[in-house]
Design a protein around this motif. Structure first.
Motif, PDB file in Angstrom:
ATOM      1  N   ARG A 161       0.811  -1.200   0.000  1.00 15.34           N
ATOM      2  CA  ARG A 161       0.000   0.000   0.000  1.00 15.34           C
ATOM      3  C   ARG A 161       0.857   1.269   0.000  1.00 15.34           C
ATOM      4  O   ARG A 161       0.448   2.278  -0.584  1.00 15.34           O
ATOM      5  N   ALA A 162       2.049   1.216   0.620  1.00 19.21           N
ATOM      6  CA  ALA A 162       2.859   2.424   0.740  1.00 19.21           C
ATOM      7  C   ALA A 162       3.152   3.085  -0.612  1.00 19.21           C
ATOM      8  O   ALA A 162       2.894   4.284  -0.777  1.00 19.21           O
TER       9      ALA A 162
ATOM     10  N   VAL B  24       0.020   4.640  -2.078  1.00 22.48           N
ATOM     11  CA  VAL B  24      -0.358   5.889  -1.423  1.00 22.48           C
ATOM     12  C   VAL B  24       0.539   7.031  -1.911  1.00 22.48           C
ATOM     13  O   VAL B  24       0.087   8.169  -2.049  1.00 22.48           O
ATOM     14  N   SER B  25       1.810   6.717  -2.228  1.00 17.05           N
ATOM     15  CA  SER B  25       2.675   7.746  -2.815  1.00 17.05           C
ATOM     16  C   SER B  25       2.103   8.222  -4.143  1.00 17.05           C
ATOM     17  O   SER B  25       2.083   9.430  -4.427  1.00 17.05           O
TER      18      SER B  25
ATOM     19  N   ILE C 219      -1.014   8.220  -5.096  1.00 16.40           N
ATOM     20  CA  ILE C 219      -2.189   9.056  -4.836  1.00 16.40           C
ATOM     21  C   ILE C 219      -1.740  10.443  -4.352  1.00 16.40           C
ATOM     22  O   ILE C 219      -2.316  11.463  -4.726  1.00 16.40           O
ATOM     23  N   GLY C 220      -0.667  10.465  -3.564  1.00 22.11           N
ATOM     24  CA  GLY C 220      -0.111  11.744  -3.112  1.00 22.11           C
ATOM     25  C   GLY C 220       0.360  12.596  -4.281  1.00 22.11           C
ATOM     26  O   GLY C 220       0.135  13.808  -4.303  1.00 22.11           O
ATOM     27  N   ILE C 221       1.008  11.945  -5.255  1.00 24.93           N
ATOM     28  CA  ILE C 221       1.489  12.686  -6.429  1.00 24.93           C
ATOM     29  C   ILE C 221       0.310  13.253  -7.216  1.00 24.93           C
ATOM     30  O   ILE C 221       0.314  14.414  -7.628  1.00 24.93           O
TER      31      ILE C 221
ATOM     32  N   ASN D  10      -2.554  14.063  -6.022  1.00 23.47           N
ATOM     33  CA  ASN D  10      -3.041  15.208  -5.252  1.00 23.47           C
ATOM     34  C   ASN D  10      -2.208  16.457  -5.531  1.00 23.47           C
ATOM     35  O   ASN D  10      -2.739  17.557  -5.675  1.00 23.47           O
ATOM     36  N   LEU D  11      -0.873  16.263  -5.605  1.00 25.22           N
ATOM     37  CA  LEU D  11       0.016  17.398  -5.892  1.00 25.22           C
ATOM     38  C   LEU D  11      -0.270  17.981  -7.263  1.00 25.22           C
ATOM     39  O   LEU D  11      -0.295  19.201  -7.448  1.00 25.22           O
TER      40      LEU D  11
ATOM     41  N   MET E 176      -3.177  20.143  -6.930  1.00 26.24           N
ATOM     42  CA  MET E 176      -2.873  21.387  -6.226  1.00 26.24           C
ATOM     43  C   MET E 176      -2.092  22.344  -7.104  1.00 26.24           C
ATOM     44  O   MET E 176      -2.205  23.549  -6.974  1.00 26.24           O
ATOM     45  N   GLU E 177      -1.281  21.805  -8.001  1.00 22.94           N
ATOM     46  CA  GLU E 177      -0.481  22.682  -8.857  1.00 22.94           C
ATOM     47  C   GLU E 177      -1.202  23.012 -10.152  1.00 22.94           C
ATOM     48  O   GLU E 177      -0.622  23.579 -11.073  1.00 22.94           O
TER      49      GLU E 177
END
Lengths: 359, 141
Positions: free
Chosen positions: A156-157, A160-161, A163-165, A167-168, A171-172
């Motif tokens: 999962r780690a 989740v990275s 999904i984090g990217i 999200n970024l 945001m950008e």
């Protein structure tokens, strides 16, 4: 396969009996003899004896007393008691406290004693086999638990990275910069994450251990609504939680059950509905919790109602994994709970659950 | 109780995964909550940062975001060592854990640790960081 002969220990204060026993059985068994309980114990300390035969009437320590004295230190060997007279109280004592397998009267009949030793040895083998199987199972179970733990981390780690990217990227302001590619990556990642989470829930539910802790339904439901309406703030919740009695239950399984039902109620809303509504009512009595969750969403086709709790059942335009309700049902089985469902297409669905109060 | 702080504010990220360090630094940058980001790839590195900057309180972080699963020294072991640092170094520093874990044991252990404010779930979301920030810090300038 040649098995080594059965190791039999025979304890009797009469030397003649020991000799007769040896003479009759030395071809079939590996025989050790002792003329007192104390001598018998010495043999036990040094050899892995499988069957013990003891005479009841011996000076210093009777056969039953001897068996009683070794119940904790040598629980495995199967015990046979020999007695020359019928003493009901000694017999009752032997059965109740000495863990005696057979009771044979003197003078013994060779065939009867032989059969008893054979059966006793079989009982010994199945006892040991069962214990080995239990050890093996515990080891497998341990490995499975470690495997699940490592799935939750190692698999999962990195997801989740990703999904984090994504999200970024949002945001950008780059989300729409490459057609729909980012959107597709996001939806695939979310789907994979959903599967991993459901798989973990399924395996954790399968573990037999259940914990009993005090459940505050108001708090639990608020937390779950918070968690699942995170991505979709349109749905209104109407709560009617009536908990005048403490409730004891399995917090993990209750969370899984309510979590899956609440997330379904949010997920399967009609896009056109102006007032998306989910009503949750919970009544706690000293004996159970009666929970009902009603939505005004898509509803379920009549012919699908029976299948929704089966593993991997999905409808054509279903957004789920076919695991959610299956896990709900499995978790309820483990808790001795019940679930029923009522639904009409395009009107909504009601799930009713009863969970026993372990208070 | 709010801790009075003034800018510049420092946050320390402890994570063995370089990609997550990069992602979380970016997210913190976007959140504009902190002015300086100290990146550490292990608990050991973070501890030696503390001892290296022992005298200089203006170098120490106000918040630590701590990963759980790390080789050699994991997040909980880091906390055991962090506990032993001099009080004045930790006076203005809070700790939140940041992990992708779904393990009940980890979650309970994190919540039970007196040094941990909260277990944040990856991916980090600026709004959640802001909630923790506002619940614990009071910007005085």
């Amino acid at each position: 396969m040649t098995r080594s002969p059965v190791k039999v220990l025979y304890i009797d204060d009469e030397e003649n009996n020991l000799l007769a026993f040896k003479a009759s059985f030395r071809r079939q068994y590996e025989i050790y003899t002792a003329n007192s309980a104390a001598e018998g114990l010495k043999v036990l300390q040094n050899l892995p004896v499988e069957v013990i035969i003891a005479d009841q009437k011996m000076p210093h320590m009777t056969g039953v007393e001897f068996f009683k004295s070794i119940t904790d230190s040598y629980p495995d060997p199967i015990r046979i008691l020999l007695t020359g007279y019928t003493d009901i109280s000694a017999l009752a004592d032997a059965i109740n406290h000495g863990d005696i397998y057979r009771y044979i009267t003197k003078p013994w009949n060779d065939l009867e004693l032989h059969n008893s030793i054979k059966n006793a040895h079989e009982a010994y083998r199945s006892k040991i086999d069962l214990r080995n199987k239990v050890d093996e199972l515990e080891k497998t179970n341990d490995e499975l638990n470690r495997f699940i733990y490592s799935i939750s981390h190692e698999l999962r780690a990195p997801l989740v990275s990703v999904i984090g990217i994504v999200n970024l990227v949002k945001m950008e302001g780059l989300y729409n910069s490459s057609g729909e590619y980012w959107e597709l990556i996001e939806s695939c990642s979310n789907k994979l994450d959903y599967y991993i989470q459901k798989t973990l829930q399924y395996y954790k539910n399968n573990k037999t251990t259940s914990d009993k802790s005090e459940i505050d339904f108001k708090k639990l439901v608020d937390e779950l609504i918070d968690l699942y309406s995170y991505t979709d703030r349109d749905t209104q919740f109407k709560l009617n939680i009536n908990q005048p009695h403490p409730f004891m239950g399995d917090s993990f399984r209750l969370e899984v059950i309510l979590g899956n039902l609440i997330s379904n109620a949010i997920k399967y809303q009609k896009d056109t509905e102006e007032q998306k509504l989910v009503e949750i009512s919970i009544d706690v009595t000293p004996f159970s919790a009666e929970i009902s969750i009603t939505d005004n969403g898509l509803g379920i086709l009549n012919e699908h109602l029976e299948k929704i709790f089966t593993q991997f059942f999905k409808t054509k335009n279903n957004k789920g994994s076919g695991l959610g309700l299956f896990i709900v049902k499995e978790a309820l089985n483990k808790m001795n709970g019940k679930i029923s469902v009522n639904s009409s297409l395009n009107q909504g669905t009601t799930f009713k659950i009863t969970v026993p109060n372990a208070n | 109780m709010l801790i009075n702080v003034e800018r510049p504010l420092r946050v320390m990220l402890i994570d063995d995964n370089i990609i997550d360090l990069k992602i979380n630094s970016k997210i913190i940058l976007i959140s504009k909550l902190f002015d300086e980001i100290i990146q550490c790839q292990s608990g050991e590195e973070a501890l030696s940062y503390f001892t290296m900057h022992s005298g200089k309180l203006n170098k120490l972080p106000n918040l630590i975001l701590l990963d759980i699963q790390m080789p050699e020294m994991d997040g909980f072991e880091f906390l055991d060592n962090y506990k032993l640092l001099p009080e004045e170094w930790k006076a203005n520093c809070l700790v939140a854990m940041l992990s992708s874990t779904l393990d009940f044991g980890d979650i309970r252990k994190a919540e039970a640790n007196p040094y941990v404010l909260k277990l944040l779930k990856k991916p980090l979301i600026p709004a959640e960081l802001a909630t923790i920030f506002n619940a614990n810090f009071n910007l005085t300038d």
